[in-house]
Scaffold this motif. Structure first.
Motif, PDB file in Angstrom:
ATOM      1  N   SER A 115      58.760  71.926 -38.322  1.00 11.87           N
ATOM      2  CA  SER A 115      59.055  71.850 -36.890  1.00 11.87           C
ATOM      3  C   SER A 115      59.125  70.409 -36.411  1.00 11.87           C
ATOM      4  CB  SER A 115      57.983  72.622 -36.105  1.00 11.87           C
ATOM      5  OG  SER A 115      57.935  73.977 -36.498  1.00 11.87           O
ATOM      6  N   LEU A 116      58.171  69.600 -36.868  1.00 15.16           N
ATOM      7  CA  LEU A 116      58.155  68.195 -36.460  1.00 15.16           C
ATOM      8  C   LEU A 116      59.363  67.443 -36.998  1.00 15.16           C
ATOM      9  CD1 LEU A 116      54.362  67.281 -36.758  1.00 15.16           C
ATOM     10  CD2 LEU A 116      55.707  67.590 -34.674  1.00 15.16           C
ATOM     11  N   SER A 117      59.895  67.877 -38.133  1.00 17.68           N
ATOM     12  CA  SER A 117      61.078  67.197 -38.679  1.00 17.68           C
ATOM     13  C   SER A 117      62.259  67.304 -37.724  1.00 17.68           C
ATOM     14  CB  SER A 117      61.442  67.775 -40.052  1.00 17.68           C
ATOM     15  OG  SER A 117      61.964  69.093 -39.930  1.00 17.68           O
ATOM     16  N   GLN A 118      62.290  68.362 -36.900  1.00 21.23           N
ATOM     17  CA  GLN A 118      63.359  68.510 -35.909  1.00 21.23           C
ATOM     18  C   GLN A 118      63.150  67.618 -34.686  1.00 21.23           C
ATOM     19  OE1 GLN A 118      64.609  72.473 -34.887  1.00 21.23           O
ATOM     20  NE2 GLN A 118      64.015  73.320 -36.865  1.00 21.23           N
ATOM     21  N   LEU A 119      61.914  67.159 -34.500  1.00 21.38           N
ATOM     22  CA  LEU A 119      61.601  66.308 -33.341  1.00 21.38           C
ATOM     23  C   LEU A 119      61.456  64.837 -33.737  1.00 21.38           C
ATOM     24  CD1 LEU A 119      58.808  68.587 -31.770  1.00 21.38           C
ATOM     25  CD2 LEU A 119      61.243  68.562 -31.194  1.00 21.38           C
ATOM     26  N   TRP A 120      61.676  64.545 -35.009  1.00 21.96           N
ATOM     27  CA  TRP A 120      61.298  63.256 -35.596  1.00 21.96           C
ATOM     28  C   TRP A 120      61.905  62.067 -34.868  1.00 21.96           C
ATOM     29  CZ3 TRP A 120      57.505  63.581 -39.056  1.00 21.96           C
ATOM     30  CH2 TRP A 120      57.129  62.420 -39.738  1.00 21.96           C
TER      31      TRP A 120
END
Length: 262
Positions: A115-120
């Protein structure tokens, strides 16, 4: 993005306050911060004025896709907070059912990291408020993070929780490519009491290499900030606790910068 998890296998040690205090100080400095509430109790979510009992959508939604995270879903779940540079991925009480639902499902340990990879590219920092129990949610927090912050109340019983947390970390590290560095933060420190002084002495004796140079004092301004729904530094930037959290933040930034150079 730098990802920090705040965790301890004992409740009531200041995890949520520490998470929000660090997020507030980073946001004050102009950083874009996303905070993740992985605790089914939803203390961080409640802090910012949302009811974890009635939210229709929450971080729980991320775990409903067999270990995959649909493109754009993390963005859809973000909520605003009292600080314009802090966004919240909220908790809900339904998270308490995740352990039972997750049996037999593979890949759930990396949902938060995915999920965080999409907000990186859109946030400078992510701070994860973890539950006080070892399970799929804490595993997610530790798997996603680059730095672990362990708040420890300065009293004897909290030492047992710290021992369990360090033991859990050793187990998690066996499945990581490199060990997760951790910093222990003495909280609720009261230099007038023998309990606090004895606990601090023990921490310095057993964990000196991983101990934060500042103690977070008991400070009623933290409770007042929580009641107002503001980060501690928004509410009172010169309070004793905020000054101590500034020392912690400086320490964590030094560690992070050193790790990046290495």
């Amino acid at each position: 993005m730098r990802v920090w998890a705040v965790a301890n296998q004992k409740g009531g040690v200041g995890k949520t306050t520490t998470s929000i205090a660090l997020a507030g100080l980073l946001a004050d400095a102009g950083k874009r911060v996303v905070v993740l509430d992985l605790d089914p109790h939803g203390s961080m979510t409640s802090y910012f004025g949302y009811d974890p009992d009635s939210l229709e959508h929450s971080i729980f939604d991320l775990f409903q896709h067999e270990g995959n995270v649909p493109e754009g879903l993390p963005w859809q779940l973000l909520l605003s907070t009292s600080h314009e540079r802090i966004s919240l991925l909220p908790s809900s009480t339904v998270l308490a059912t995740l352990e039972r639902q997750s049996s037999g499902q593979n890949g759930l340990g990396l949902v938060v990291a995915k999920s965080l990879s999409q907000l990186w590219q859109d946030f400078d920092y992510a701070i994860i408020d973890s539950p006080p129990l070892l399970g799929v949610l804490m595993v997610n927090a530790l798997a996603a993070s680059q730095q672990l912050v362990i708040p420890v109340q300065t009293e004897f019983l909290a030492m047992k929780g710290l021992e369990r947390m360090v033991s859990t970390l050793a187990m998690i590290n066996r499945s990581r490519r490199q060990a997760l560095p951790y910093t222990i933060v003495p909280t609720m420190f009261d230099r007038r009491t023998q309990a606090s002084l004895s606990a601090l002495k023990l921490l310095r004796s057993d964990y000196e290499a991983n101990l934060c140079p500042a103690m977070i004092p008991i400070d009623t301004r933290l409770r007042d900030a929580s009641r107002a729904g503001l980060t501690p530094s928004q509410f009172d930037p010169n309070s004793r606790a905020v000054l101590a959290y500034k020392v912690l933040l400086k320490h964590l930034l030094t560690l992070s910068n050193a790790a990046q150079v290495a």
